[in-house]
Structures are given as C-alpha cells and as structure tokens.
Design an enzyme around this catalytic site. Structure first.
Site, PDB file in Angstrom:
ATOM      1  CB  SER A 144      -3.699   2.506   2.150  1.00  0.00           C
ATOM      2  OG  SER A 144      -3.923   1.876   0.992  1.00  0.00           O
TER       3      SER A 144
ATOM      4  CE  LYS B 129      -3.551  -0.912  -0.662  1.00  0.00           C
ATOM      5  NZ  LYS B 129      -3.602  -1.784  -2.257  1.00  0.00           N
TER       6      LYS B 129
ATOM      7  CG  HIS C 150       4.158  -6.266  -1.404  1.00  0.00           C
ATOM      8  ND1 HIS C 150       4.500  -4.769  -1.665  1.00  0.00           N
ATOM      9  CD2 HIS C 150       3.101  -6.667  -1.763  1.00  0.00           C
ATOM     10  CE1 HIS C 150       3.436  -4.355  -2.370  1.00  0.00           C
ATOM     11  NE2 HIS C 150       2.439  -5.433  -2.443  1.00  0.00           N
TER      12      HIS C 150
HETATM   13  P1  A3P Z   1      -5.325   4.567  -1.134  1.00  0.00           P
HETATM   14  O1  A3P Z   1      -5.628   3.294  -0.461  1.00  0.00           O
HETATM   15  O2  A3P Z   1      -4.863   5.600   0.383  1.00  0.00           O
HETATM   16  O3  A3P Z   1      -6.050   5.474  -1.657  1.00  0.00           O
HETATM   17  P2  A3P Z   1      -0.104  -0.309  -3.746  1.00  0.00           P
HETATM   18  O4  A3P Z   1      -0.076  -0.210  -5.063  1.00  0.00           O
HETATM   19  O5  A3P Z   1       1.194  -0.323  -2.980  1.00  0.00           O
HETATM   20  O6  A3P Z   1      -0.977  -1.273  -3.042  1.00  0.00           O
HETATM   21  O7  A3P Z   1      -0.722   1.061  -2.898  1.00  0.00           O
HETATM   22  C1  A3P Z   1      -2.079   1.278  -3.229  1.00  0.00           C
HETATM   23  C2  A3P Z   1      -2.411   2.896  -2.790  1.00  0.00           C
HETATM   24  O8  A3P Z   1      -1.602   3.859  -3.684  1.00  0.00           O
HETATM   25  C3  A3P Z   1      -3.814   3.185  -2.678  1.00  0.00           C
HETATM   26  O9  A3P Z   1      -3.833   4.165  -1.642  1.00  0.00           O
HETATM   27  C4  A3P Z   1      -4.010   3.755  -4.205  1.00  0.00           C
HETATM   28  O10 A3P Z   1      -5.042   4.571  -4.154  1.00  0.00           O
HETATM   29  C5  A3P Z   1      -2.699   4.536  -4.135  1.00  0.00           C
HETATM   30  N1  A3P Z   1      -2.457   4.995  -5.552  1.00  0.00           N
HETATM   31  C6  A3P Z   1      -2.432   3.925  -6.696  1.00  0.00           C
HETATM   32  N2  A3P Z   1      -1.949   4.766  -7.775  1.00  0.00           N
HETATM   33  C7  A3P Z   1      -1.900   5.902  -7.628  1.00  0.00           C
HETATM   34  C8  A3P Z   1      -1.650   7.186  -8.085  1.00  0.00           C
HETATM   35  N3  A3P Z   1      -1.185   7.456  -9.450  1.00  0.00           N
HETATM   36  N4  A3P Z   1      -1.549   8.312  -7.398  1.00  0.00           N
HETATM   37  C9  A3P Z   1      -1.621   8.369  -6.266  1.00  0.00           C
HETATM   38  N5  A3P Z   1      -2.018   7.296  -5.446  1.00  0.00           N
HETATM   39  C10 A3P Z   1      -1.874   6.275  -6.174  1.00  0.00           C
END
Ligand code: A3P
Length: 289
Positions: free
Chosen positions: A132, A42, A102
């Site tokens: 998240s 996340k 991860h």
């Molecule tokens: P939130 O749940 O706070 O919205 P991962 O890819 O490591 O699983 O992380 C997911 C998190 O990154 C989510 O956070 C998601 O919305 C956010 N995220 C994904 N793409 C993004 C982008 N282009 N800009 C900002 N946040 C992004």
C-alpha cells in the site's frame, strides 16, 4: 517539479516539510478530551478516522458529508507549503478533537501523555502495508520517487521511508499500551468483522448509540462507500499533492494483496528478516484472512 528527499529529525525520516516543522509540533498542547488516532502510514488511518468521527457525531452522516476527512480529523504533524498546517487547524478546533498522527511512540508530543489522552492505534500486517505504501509513494508526490517495487521493499525493510521503521512503530505502541489508555486494533480484524471492531471503538469512546446507528456506521465506512465519497478519501486534495490517476487513495482495501507483489524469494527474505526484528514481541499479525 522534482520530488523532495526525506529529511531526518533526530533520526526519524520524514517528508521534508514535516521535518522542518517538527519543533513546533513537539510543543503541541493536547487537551484531556482529545482522542488520538495513531497508525503507521497505510494501516487504515482514514478508515478509523471516518469511524471515530461518525461515532463522535452520533452517526450524523450529513455532518460527515460537509467537510473533508482531513478537516474533520486534522493530521498533527502535517505541513506542506501553502496549506494550513495540522497544528494550525487544531488551534481553531474546539475539544473534543479527533487528531491523527503517524508518529512513532517516542516522537509523540509529551503533552498527550501528560494529559492521559485516549488513543486508538491501528496496526496492519507488514506486507500489505509495504504494498500500500509503495502505491501511496507513487501518488503522493511529497514523497521521494519510490523506484521499483524491489527498491522500495528494501528501503521499507531498512526503515528508510517516511515515519521510519514499521517494526519499531507497531512494537513501540504495543509496549506503551501497558501504561496508557490505548485501544490497539488490527486492520485484518476490521476487515473480518467491522461491526465487532466498531463496537470496541464505541465502548472505548463511552458511546452507546444503539443498533441502528451502529449498522449505519458500518455501512458508511465500508470500502465501497468510502471510495465513492470524496470527503472521505482525499478526493478534494489538489493533484499536485495526491494524484489519484496514478493510484487511487482507496486502492483495493483488502488483506493479502502482498501476494501479488512479493516474489517467492522476496517473501523468504522478508520472513527471515521479520523474525529477527519481531522475535522478542508478543504482538501477532495475520498476513491473510
Ligand atoms: P490499500 O492501498 O491496500 O488499498 P491509510 O488511511 O492509513 O493511509 O491507509 C490506506 C489504506 O487503507 C489503503 O489500502 C486503503 O484502500 C485502505 N482503506 C481505506 N478505507 C478503507 C475501508 N473503509 N475499508 C478497507 N480498507 C480501507
């Protein structure tokens, strides 16, 4: 169907199926041209994956539209019954590969160190990751039921969540960058100035694509554009694995959402515990922009 409990592999809590496959992952042979994207869950893994994939392909948007992100950037330790494993996908992919993981630094297959692979680590502040992750646990049903926010937060602080302790993860990778080719970036910096951070990635990848391509990649990897793009946000994964109707994968994409979840008491307890766990490190996070 009932949700599987986490399973421990040498002390690391993992999604049950990942743990059962981990002996195979340990033997993975990296190629010197492989580029690893490493994150605690996340922290912005998918965002960085999209950025790196576009840079690797010289900003070729059409190519990025053809395949889903989990195909373009395989997930090393991924293993779920009936789906191609990460290591199986990687076996079929020619270098230079972009690989996501991860894993805490001490669990990364030895081969990545031996081959001196380049690695990009993305870190995000502990509080926003907790929020998240709580939502992700709800929608990605290979995880145990997160329970209430209060229950989940306690587990998170105890490192009793998939991939273990956030605190150890960010610190472990931070220490390792002294000796290996690791570009250590922050989600908050990417939010603040995506162009600047993408330029750092380009430089690290030794790619000079020019201003126009850079601007295109900035636009293409914005939260709004990625949210609309099924190929970039796991929209093609079956709902039995990820149910976007419970909580969308592209949920909010902001910094500071933790304020909508932490009570004042939870925040105080969290900060005191954080100081104990993070006291010895030079690593600094921004909890808001
Ligand atoms: P939130 O749940 O706070 O919205 P991962 O890819 O490591 O699983 O992380 C997911 C998190 O990154 C989510 O956070 C998601 O919305 C956010 N995220 C994904 N793409 C993004 C982008 N282009 N800009 C900002 N946040 C992004």
């Amino acid at each position: 169907t009932p949700r599987p409990a986490l399973k421990y592999f040498h002390g690391l809590p993992l999604i049950k199926y990942f743990a059962e496959n981990f002996e195979e992952v340990e033997k993975f042979q990296a190629h010197p041209d492989d580029l690893l994207i490493s994150t605690y869950p996340k922290a912005g893994t998918t965002w960085m994956s999209e950025i790196v994939d576009l840079i690797l392909n010289d900003g070729d948007i059409e190519k990025s539209k053809r395949d889903a992100i989990f195909i373009r950037v395989p997930f090393l330790e991924f293993a779920v019954p009936g789906v191609l494993k990460g290591i199986e996908q990687l076996a079929a992919l020619p270098p230079p590969r972009v690989i996501k993981t991860h894993l805490p630094v001490e669990f990364l297959p030895q081969s990545f160190w031996d081959k001196n692979c380049k690695m990009i680590y993305v870190a995000r502040n502990a509080k926003d990751v907790a929020v998240s992750y709580y939502h992700f646990y709800q929608m990605a049903k290979v995880h145990p039921d997160p329970g209430t926010w209060k229950q989940f937060l306690k587990k998170y602080m105890d490192g009793d969540v998939s991939f273990g302790s956030w605190y150890n993860h960010v610190k472990g990778w931070w220490e390792k960058k002294k000796d290996y080719r690791i570009l250590y970036l922050f989600y908050e910096d990417m939010k603040e100035n995506p162009k600047r951070e993408i330029q750092k990635v380009m430089k690290f990848m030794e790619k000079d694509l020019g201003e126009e391509v850079l601007e295109r990649i900035v636009r293409r990897t914005s939260f709004q554009v990625m949210k609309e793009n099924d190929m970039a946000n796991y929209g093609t994964i079956p709902t039995s694995v990820m149910d976007h109707s419970i909580s969308p994968f592209m949920r909010k994409g902001i910094s500071g959402d933790w304020k909508n979840y932490f009570t004042v008491a939870q925040n105080e307890e969290f900060d005191a515990d954080y100081a104990k766990k993070m006291g010895q490190t030079s690593l600094q996070f921004r909890n808001e922009l």
